[in-house]
Design an enzyme around this catalytic site. Sequence first.
Site, mmCIF file in Angstrom:
data_model
loop_
_atom_site.group_PDB
_atom_site.id
_atom_site.type_symbol
_atom_site.label_atom_id
_atom_site.label_comp_id
_atom_site.label_asym_id
_atom_site.label_seq_id
_atom_site.Cartn_x
_atom_site.Cartn_y
_atom_site.Cartn_z
ATOM 1 C CG HIS A 32 11.224 2.474 -3.013
ATOM 2 N ND1 HIS A 32 12.175 2.413 -2.032
ATOM 3 C CD2 HIS A 32 10.615 3.679 -2.857
ATOM 4 C CE1 HIS A 32 12.135 3.516 -1.302
ATOM 5 N NE2 HIS A 32 11.195 4.297 -1.783
HETATM 6 C C1 BDR Z 1 7.081 1.638 -1.389
HETATM 7 O O1 BDR Z 1 6.026 2.486 -0.981
HETATM 8 C C2 BDR Z 1 5.430 3.095 -2.077
HETATM 9 O O2 BDR Z 1 5.172 4.443 -1.845
HETATM 10 C C3 BDR Z 1 6.334 2.859 -3.270
HETATM 11 O O3 BDR Z 1 5.566 2.732 -4.441
HETATM 12 C C4 BDR Z 1 7.055 1.599 -2.908
HETATM 13 O O4 BDR Z 1 6.349 0.455 -3.347
HETATM 14 C C5 BDR Z 1 8.367 2.159 -0.798
HETATM 15 O O5 BDR Z 1 8.295 2.138 0.596
#
Ligand code: BDR
Length: 316
Positions: free
Chosen positions: A246
Site C-alpha cells: 500500500h
Molecule cells: C494500511 O494499513 C496499514 O496496515 C498499512 O501500513 C497501510 O498504511 C492499509 O490498509
Amino acid sequence: MRSQDTPRKIIIDADPGQDDAVAILLALASQEIQVLGVTTVAGNVQLALTEKNARKICELAGKTETKVFAGASCPLVRPLVTAEEWHGEAGLGGPTLPEPLMPLQKLHAVDFIVQALMNEDPGTVSLCLLGPLTNMALALIREPLISSRIDQIVLMGGGFFTGGNVTPAAEFNIYVDPHAADIVFRSGVPIVVMPLDATNKVLTTRERVAAFRRLGTKVGTATADMLELFERSDTGRRFGEGGPLHDPCVIAYLIKPELFAGREVNVSIETVSDLTMGMTVADWWSVTDRPKNAIVISEADADGVFALLVERLERL
Ligand code: BDR
Ligand code: CA
C-alpha cells in the site's frame, strides 16, 4: 511556488509497518524528494514501536540525519486498533534490524508539522500520510493557518468500489481514526487519496520480491524479508500470489504520477454508524453539492511501481 528542478519538500507521517518502511526507503533514496521529517503515529503497532521502527529504517537507509518525531499515541475519540497480524508483533516483522542509535527528536510530531509549514514558503511542503490521520488532524486544529500553506496531502487510505480490509466497509487507516479523517477531508487542503482500489493491484508476487533480494545489499535483503512476511499475512486469504504493497504507492505517486490514474470527487467519512464506521464515501456521480475535495486514485501500474522501487532502493 516550487520550481520544477528543486526537490519536493515532504513530511512523511507513518506507523511503520513494513509497507510504511518501504515507502520511507523509497523517499530517502529519491532525488526528487527532500524529507523534512518523519513523524510517527500509533496505528499498525503502538507509538513507542512506530517511532523506533522509523529510526531503524532511517538507519538501514544510512540516513541517520533524518529527523524522526513521535506524535499521537491514540486516536482522537475511539480506542486504538492495531494490526500485528499483518506486520508482526513489533511492526517490522521479517528482518532483524539493530536497535536504533539515532535520536528521537524532542519536539512533538504535531508541533513539528505546524512549525515546518509556518516556516517554509507557502505551497512548498506536501504531507504524505501513511497511517491513521490523527497527527494531521491535530496539526490542523492546533494551527488552522497551515491548511492554506500545504501544497497537497497524499494519503494512503480508504476503499471505494473494493470495500474495506478491516471491516466490509472500512480500510485500516481511516477505520482507526475516522474522526481525524473527517477533519482532514473537510480541511480544504488539496488531497490525493491512494485507496485499496489502487493498492490492491500492487501485489508482492514472488518474482517482484526476489528482485529486491537479488540487489544483494542490506536494504534489498531487509526489504525482501519484510515483504515475504507481509505477503504471507495476506496471500491466499484474498489475492492469490502476493499481498498489496500500500504505502509506497504514495511516494511513487509523487515521483511518477503517470503510474497512476484517478478522478476528482467529494469524499466524506462515516463517523457515526457502527456498521460502516470509517467508510470513505465518494460522490462519484455528483449527486450532492458537496465540494470536490480529493482525487481518488483507482488505477496503478504495478510493474512500474516495483521497477521504480528496485531502481531507487539499489542506491541505498
Ligand atoms: C494500511 O494499513 C496499514 O496496515 C498499512 O501500513 C497501510 O498504511 C492499509 O490498509
Ligand atoms: Ca501504514
